[in-house]
Design a protein around this motif. Sequence first.
Motif, mmCIF file in Angstrom:
data_model
loop_
_atom_site.group_PDB
_atom_site.id
_atom_site.type_symbol
_atom_site.label_atom_id
_atom_site.label_comp_id
_atom_site.label_asym_id
_atom_site.label_seq_id
_atom_site.Cartn_x
_atom_site.Cartn_y
_atom_site.Cartn_z
ATOM 1 N N THR A 12 -2.610 7.142 1.618
ATOM 2 C CA THR A 12 -3.860 6.385 1.623
ATOM 3 C C THR A 12 -4.732 6.828 2.805
ATOM 4 O OG1 THR A 12 -2.796 4.509 0.580
ATOM 5 C CG2 THR A 12 -4.800 4.046 1.832
ATOM 6 N N PHE A 40 0.855 -1.192 0.000
ATOM 7 C CA PHE A 40 0.000 0.000 0.000
ATOM 8 C C PHE A 40 0.887 1.237 0.000
ATOM 9 C CE2 PHE A 40 0.452 0.594 4.651
ATOM 10 C CZ PHE A 40 0.879 -0.678 5.021
ATOM 11 N N GLY A 48 -7.867 0.637 3.734
ATOM 12 C CA GLY A 48 -7.029 1.703 3.194
ATOM 13 C C GLY A 48 -7.543 2.065 1.814
ATOM 14 N N ASP A 79 -7.495 4.401 -1.517
ATOM 15 C CA ASP A 79 -6.611 5.266 -2.297
ATOM 16 C C ASP A 79 -7.322 5.590 -3.600
ATOM 17 O OD1 ASP A 79 -4.579 6.548 -3.521
ATOM 18 O OD2 ASP A 79 -3.076 4.982 -3.219
ATOM 19 N N GLU A 115 -7.794 -0.319 -2.991
ATOM 20 C CA GLU A 115 -8.483 -0.545 -1.732
ATOM 21 C C GLU A 115 -7.851 -1.767 -1.100
ATOM 22 O OE1 GLU A 115 -12.904 -1.148 -1.288
ATOM 23 O OE2 GLU A 115 -12.817 0.734 -2.436
#
Lengths: 96, 992
Positions: free
Chosen positions: B916, B912, B964, B966, B972
């Motif tokens: 985010t 990730f 999270g 984004d 996701e």
Amino acid sequence: MIRIKCPYCGERDHSEFTYGSDASIEYPNLESNAKDWTEAIFFRKNIYGKQIETWHHTNGCRLWLIIERCTITHKIFSIKPAHPEIHKLLKNQNNI
Amino acid sequence: MTAKRLKDYGKVNQDKILSFTWENKKYFGYKGDSLAASLLANNINIIGRSFKYHRPRGIMSAGVEESGALVTIGKNEYTDPNVRATSQELYEGLIASGQNAFPNVNFDLGYINNYLSRFFAAGFYYKTFMGLPPFEWGKGTKIWMIYEKLIRKAAGMGKASKMPDPDKYEHANEFCDVLIIGSGPSGIAAAVEAANNNLDVILVEQDHVIGGNLLSNSNFDFEEKKYFLQKAGIKVMTRTTAFGLYDNCVAGMIERVNDHFFLPKNNTPRQRFWTIRSKHIILSTGSLERHIAFNNNDIPGVMTVNAARHYLNRYGVLAGEKIIICTNNDSVFETSILLSKAGAKVKVFDIREKIDENTIKKLNTNNVEIEFNKAPLNIQGNKKVESIDIGIKVGNKYKKVNEEECDLVLISGGWSPVIHLLSHRGIKPKWDKENLCFLPSQSSEPITVAGSAAGIWNNDDCEASGIASGLKAANEIGIKTSDYFFPKQGGWKNPIFPLFEIKSNRSRSKSFIDFQHDVTSDDIRLAHREGFVSVEHLKRYTTLGMANDQGKMGNIIGLSIMADLLQKEISEVGTTVFRPPYTPISIGALAGRNVNKHFRPLRVTPLHDWNLENGAKMIETGLYQRPWYYPKNNEKLADAYIREASSVRKTVGLCDVTSLGKISIQGPDSTIFLNKVYSNAFAKLPINKARYGIMLRDDGLVMDDGTSWRLSENEYFMTTSTAHAAKVMLWLEELLQTRWQNLKVHVTSVSEEWAAVSIAGPKSRDTLSLCVEDPNLISNDNLPFMGLTQTKLNNGIPCRIARISFSGELAFEIYTPSDFAYNMMNILWESAKKFDGCLYGLEALGALRIEKGHVTGAELDGRVTIEDVELGKMASDKKSYIGSAMQKRGVLADKDRETLVGIFPRNKSQTFDAGTIICKKNEIKGYGIGRITSVTYSPGLGHWIGLGFIKGGYTEWKNTIVVGADPVRNKEIDLEIVSPHMFDPKGERLHG
Ligand SMILES: [Zn+2]
């Protein structure tokens, strides 16, 4: 461009300096409460006309200065070092 | 228009022939010519096409006010569009072409717009935004997207090159007592007077020779005059435009150093941007002759009267054979006689009822006909003037009485002083009814206006006002002089008559006010009908005066029409504010040398060369270049930093951390000072101990973190983060000089004096032991965690060593004076290699600190409290310090604040990104419930991890899966919230 006559370095462009803040503010003691501090750091006047302010000669002698300036015309009325002992020292030196 | 060069006229060198290219054809001119003069002498009438209607346009003036003859100079990357041919010096090899025309200026397909002009009236842009009536009106338009492309293609003038500017520019500075802008009669007189009073004088002229309007006199010798001025000690700067005036008599100027050569000479810049600081400024900027609005007043072959005089006496070009002059004032008579003497047939139509007999007699003896009560109505001709309709006023309208065949029409609608520079100082001009112009008002600054810029029309009075200005400047600077008197304004024998526009009787007329933007008098009327009243609104709606001539020729005509419509005086309508620059300037000149790598200063550490020699890839952090990673065998970043971080955890790594801020704090009150500045206790820090500290701001938020080392009773060595080094230094100085003036403390920045290396990893002590004079000094007993020692390396280099860890490993920071940096690093690296150590860069440093949950600038972003970053235990409750009263005020004490947490992906194989947004499951919206600030692959844990903030913190979310989100990168991911201390949470590795 504002030209500032630094008591130590002489007259220089304002780009050598950093604006500080309203110099008429008296900061409370560290022991004071949040209310007094809030008053000092948030409730500032947006002065139209003559203002006393602090400037730092960042790219010069690094003195903090107290400057009286008109916020409308940029006319400067007086300049002195913020520290009274430095002020005294430079005054004596300039008299010699 | 049938122009011809006259042998016995002009100041150009007719022996020195220059060749140039116009629209791909070769022509000749003379040294000293402007491009316009050469084009005129070659009988080239159509120079460009107009902005909206693509009407043919020719030369309309002889100076910077030009709004017809705009051309493109140069080719490819050297292309310079919208250059005024009237102020471009001719040089050998000059390449110029017309603009806004396809296929060429003589035959332009865009001329169709001329017949579609009702669609292009005032505000047509705004109207197309509104939608297409009646279907879309007021709803916005869908086909605006199509319009926009068409309009952008059809409108506009020259095209800039899309290639990088190959030219060099530079900045320069100068000081003087008196700066005089404009070298006409008043400027020259002022300069001489000021110099005679021992003042340091700079005289600036935008043209390449001095003289201003004196250049239109046959007997003026600019070379001789310049020599005389320089002899008098005056610095004469030609080809230099003062484009703006600023506070304290500071002027911004552009010197065109090489715009009169094909290529710059001898490594000099193309242009130079000057900042001039003076004590007094004299504006002898002259005045510009105005046009009059009437139908077809833009056809090539219409120019100002004074322009024809300049072409004759300066360039030796007689611009026409049959000349009609239309005027409302006296300034044209001398010129009409000069033109007649030079061989043209000249006839003057004066709108006034009568003038003095003497002048009439003089005109008649010089074969100049004059008729009164008559004004220009309409120009006949398509691509050039063929004849002019002359009318007389009957009631409210004009009636055509003559049609005069001619090849040149000269217009004088009065004169406008050049008050632009005074306008930059916020001085509003006042309308003078007698002279029909805006005159400068008094300024409270030491600025004096002289000559025709002050509305003084005749030469002798201009000189007198120059002398008075020079004396006034000297007096105000403090030099005693003789008394001085300023002459009266005006100076014509017969009063000027207000004639701004001759309203046509036709339903559809084209009487232009702003030639560059194709604004007609009908556009002003339309704007008025649509409800525009203020001149500033009128300007923006019609775009009057918004082209690159800034309305130098047409503004006042527009104002007079508006005043008429509003049934007010021009003085009540007022004028728009002029802003810098006076004439267009290159962006390149403003940038000067601050381009590419010189855009801002570059800071390198004393280990920079060492790092490069050892294969470092560098990264910019602020101004600093820091090692990013040290690839082995063509490694990519990801492989390199993971290897480096793993090595640190396994053996040892060396990292250049010189960019940290370093401040020396000295004096008997140093301890008291630090105890007030830091939020945690510093009162009892023993000598030879370092301590991690956090500083808050007045408002209670975190300012910076770092360590301070107590070197002796009265001396500390403070380190700050790289990003906040300057800010912290300024802050300490402010506190000492403005608030705590009784504290006996000195602070000095020593950031440049010391080089710093971090040695981290289980083998760090072994590595260091081989390098120092006395390895005993760094044993666990003698140098415990946060201990420090001042000693020497085994080759005698002095150093300071502290046992400080950012990585969570056994680690040291070692500092030597910068000059020894290279040498120190050699010794350390030789030693580290023996333990299978590595060099590590910023990326690995980041990975190591994220694993440990240590914060940096990404987390300390000026919005967080000390509690937010889980360092509440560092906020002492036994003392008061900066920010202590404010840190728990109102919202800062909310239980629900976002606090620091560690972040794992639920599926450990996933990655990730920083930035985010953290959201509740199935509630991806708004600001979410937190954010991710830093991410890395963790070699210690074997998967991606992050640091971030979430409402309520770790305890609130430790057993809940969050998302999270984004949305920018369309990602996701399910996340686990963990303690920020992700690796070695008990901190056992710290002790080796
Ligand atoms: Zn200074």
